[in-house]
Design a protein around this motif. Sequence first.
Motif, short mmCIF file in Angstrom:
data_model
loop_
_atom_site.label_atom_id
_atom_site.label_comp_id
_atom_site.label_asym_id
_atom_site.label_seq_id
_atom_site.Cartn_x
_atom_site.Cartn_y
_atom_site.Cartn_z
N GLN A 150 -48.62 -7.86 -7.16
CA GLN A 150 -49.27 -9.06 -6.63
C GLN A 150 -48.23 -10.11 -6.27
OE1 GLN A 150 -51.76 -9.77 -10.02
NE2 GLN A 150 -53.49 -8.58 -9.22
N GLY A 151 -47.22 -10.25 -7.11
CA GLY A 151 -46.15 -11.20 -6.83
C GLY A 151 -45.33 -10.80 -5.62
N GLY A 152 -45.18 -9.49 -5.41
CA GLY A 152 -44.44 -9.03 -4.24
C GLY A 152 -45.11 -9.42 -2.94
N LEU A 153 -46.43 -9.33 -2.91
CA LEU A 153 -47.16 -9.74 -1.71
C LEU A 153 -46.95 -11.22 -1.43
CD1 LEU A 153 -50.47 -7.73 -2.30
CD2 LEU A 153 -48.66 -7.21 -0.64
N ARG A 154 -46.92 -12.04 -2.49
CA ARG A 154 -46.66 -13.47 -2.32
C ARG A 154 -45.20 -13.72 -1.91
NH1 ARG A 154 -49.78 -13.57 -7.12
NH2 ARG A 154 -47.89 -13.81 -8.38
N ALA A 155 -44.28 -12.96 -2.48
CA ALA A 155 -42.86 -13.14 -2.18
C ALA A 155 -42.56 -12.88 -0.71
CB ALA A 155 -42.01 -12.22 -3.05
N MET A 156 -43.31 -11.97 -0.10
CA MET A 156 -43.11 -11.68 1.32
C MET A 156 -43.37 -12.92 2.16
SD MET A 156 -44.60 -7.81 1.74
CE MET A 156 -43.89 -7.65 3.37
N ARG A 157 -44.35 -13.72 1.74
CA ARG A 157 -44.67 -14.94 2.48
C ARG A 157 -43.60 -16.02 2.30
NH1 ARG A 157 -49.84 -13.60 0.25
NH2 ARG A 157 -49.72 -15.28 -1.30
N HIS A 158 -42.84 -15.92 1.22
CA HIS A 158 -41.78 -16.89 0.96
C HIS A 158 -40.40 -16.40 1.39
CE1 HIS A 158 -44.18 -19.77 -1.40
NE2 HIS A 158 -44.82 -18.72 -1.88
N GLY A 159 -40.35 -15.18 1.96
CA GLY A 159 -39.05 -14.63 2.35
C GLY A 159 -38.15 -14.38 1.16
N ALA A 160 -38.74 -13.98 0.03
CA ALA A 160 -37.98 -13.87 -1.22
C ALA A 160 -37.98 -12.46 -1.79
CB ALA A 160 -38.55 -14.85 -2.24
N ILE A 161 -38.18 -11.47 -0.95
CA ILE A 161 -38.23 -10.09 -1.42
C ILE A 161 -36.94 -9.71 -2.15
CG2 ILE A 161 -38.29 -7.67 -0.70
CD1 ILE A 161 -40.98 -8.98 -0.67
N GLU A 162 -35.80 -10.11 -1.61
CA GLU A 162 -34.52 -9.74 -2.21
C GLU A 162 -34.42 -10.24 -3.65
OE1 GLU A 162 -29.83 -9.95 -0.95
OE2 GLU A 162 -31.06 -11.73 -0.64
N LYS A 163 -34.87 -11.48 -3.88
CA LYS A 163 -34.82 -12.03 -5.23
C LYS A 163 -35.74 -11.27 -6.17
CE LYS A 163 -32.29 -15.46 -3.63
NZ LYS A 163 -30.82 -15.48 -3.80
N LEU A 164 -36.96 -10.98 -5.70
CA LEU A 164 -37.92 -10.29 -6.55
C LEU A 164 -37.49 -8.85 -6.81
CD1 LEU A 164 -40.62 -11.02 -7.94
CD2 LEU A 164 -41.75 -9.76 -6.10
N ALA A 165 -36.82 -8.24 -5.85
CA ALA A 165 -36.36 -6.86 -6.03
C ALA A 165 -35.40 -6.75 -7.22
CB ALA A 165 -35.68 -6.37 -4.76
N ARG A 166 -34.65 -7.82 -7.46
CA ARG A 166 -33.72 -7.81 -8.59
C ARG A 166 -34.46 -7.75 -9.92
NH1 ARG A 166 -29.97 -12.59 -5.94
NH2 ARG A 166 -29.14 -11.32 -4.24
N LEU A 167 -35.62 -8.39 -9.97
CA LEU A 167 -36.43 -8.33 -11.19
C LEU A 167 -36.87 -6.90 -11.45
CD1 LEU A 167 -37.98 -9.67 -13.51
CD2 LEU A 167 -39.84 -10.14 -11.88
N TYR A 168 -37.34 -6.21 -10.43
CA TYR A 168 -37.75 -4.82 -10.57
C TYR A 168 -36.57 -3.96 -11.01
CZ TYR A 168 -40.42 -0.57 -9.36
OH TYR A 168 -41.10 0.63 -9.41
N TRP A 169 -35.43 -4.18 -10.38
CA TRP A 169 -34.25 -3.37 -10.65
C TRP A 169 -33.83 -3.48 -12.11
CZ3 TRP A 169 -31.97 0.24 -7.68
CH2 TRP A 169 -30.73 0.73 -8.10
N TYR A 170 -33.74 -4.72 -12.58
CA TYR A 170 -33.20 -4.95 -13.91
C TYR A 170 -34.23 -4.81 -15.04
CZ TYR A 170 -28.55 -6.43 -12.34
OH TYR A 170 -27.27 -6.47 -11.82
N THR A 171 -35.48 -4.56 -14.70
CA THR A 171 -36.49 -4.31 -15.73
C THR A 171 -37.08 -2.92 -15.57
OG1 THR A 171 -38.28 -5.38 -14.45
CG2 THR A 171 -37.03 -6.76 -15.98
N VAL A 172 -37.84 -2.71 -14.53
CA VAL A 172 -38.56 -1.44 -14.35
C VAL A 172 -37.59 -0.27 -14.20
CG1 VAL A 172 -40.24 -0.21 -12.93
CG2 VAL A 172 -40.47 -2.67 -13.29
N GLU A 173 -36.49 -0.47 -13.51
CA GLU A 173 -35.55 0.62 -13.29
C GLU A 173 -34.47 0.72 -14.37
OE1 GLU A 173 -35.73 3.07 -11.35
OE2 GLU A 173 -37.07 2.48 -9.72
N PHE A 174 -33.91 -0.42 -14.78
CA PHE A 174 -32.75 -0.36 -15.67
C PHE A 174 -32.84 -1.32 -16.85
CE2 PHE A 174 -31.27 1.46 -11.69
CZ PHE A 174 -30.65 2.62 -12.15
N GLY A 175 -34.05 -1.46 -17.39
CA GLY A 175 -34.25 -2.39 -18.49
C GLY A 175 -33.98 -1.79 -19.86
N LEU A 176 -33.51 -2.66 -20.76
CA LEU A 176 -33.37 -2.35 -22.18
C LEU A 176 -34.28 -3.28 -22.97
CD1 LEU A 176 -29.46 -2.12 -22.57
CD2 LEU A 176 -31.05 -0.27 -22.03
N ILE A 177 -34.67 -2.85 -24.18
CA ILE A 177 -35.52 -3.66 -25.04
C ILE A 177 -34.96 -3.64 -26.46
CG2 ILE A 177 -37.07 -1.69 -25.50
CD1 ILE A 177 -39.39 -3.72 -25.65
#
Length: 287
Positions: A150-177
């Motif tokens: 849902q946030g990604g759809l909003r980010a597209m309107r703000h031209g902020a996909i690159e910033k949001l992609a980093r969140l996915y990368w560092y959590t969903v793809e390469f996150g530690l807990i």
Amino acid sequence: MAATDSTPPPGAAPDWTIPQDWASYTATEHATWDTLFARQSAMLPGRAADEFLAGIEMLHLSRPGIPDFDELSDKLYKATGWQVVAVPGLVPDDVFFEHLANRRFVAGQFIRKPDQLDYLEEPDVFHDVFGHVPMLAHPVFADYIQAYGQGGLRAMRHGAIEKLARLYWYTVEFGLIRSGAGLKIYGAGIVSSRGESLFALDDPSPNRIGFDLERVMRTLYRIDDYQQTYFVIDSFDQLLRATLDTDFAPLYARLKDLPDLAITDILPDDTVITRGTQAYALERAEG
């Protein structure tokens, strides 16, 4: 990484989905899945988050052969309302976010060749299903991924996909807990990789830094090798709350005026869990 062409390829629906065509997998392809599954599942107890391991068990991923998406979706839907849909490869950002926002996880339906067990440029069914789907059986993480879509759809309107992609990368793809037993891995890019499952926890090279939403969204990442920095969450609820409780419009406006951070930067106010030597990356650069 998204597809560069916005037109669905031949045979794909307008939303880029395709039939998995499970019956067409060969014995060699099923054997490749079994080899990858056996290798990864043997090394992950004690390394992977308990929630990831519970997802593997609940979804019966240990059964031989590539999972049937219909059967997998039936189990997953009963647990968290998610489904797994097949796509021919990388899809456009808007398609990706739309699926996530509606609790549909897109997965490649091809599997790597037997001589590609350790490296593949484009995510295949093993990365997507073994790496990602078990966490979707966890209710809080499942909600986080929907909120991300849902946030990604909003980010597209703000031209902020690159910033949001980093969140996915560092959590969903390469996150530690953090856990009571120390750091654990949950990111799909780590749990589906034998080498990075070892590197992310054991190697002295990478930085390991406490998660902060704005910090993560300013940080560059690399796609061609092991990560030089990992971000560590305290709980999955922390991820969900960071996504739901943040007003992203002013955050994106603020990020536009701030410089990107290099992969290896450590800031004065970072919570540094491990200050890495970066020896692995330096050695690779010299070689």
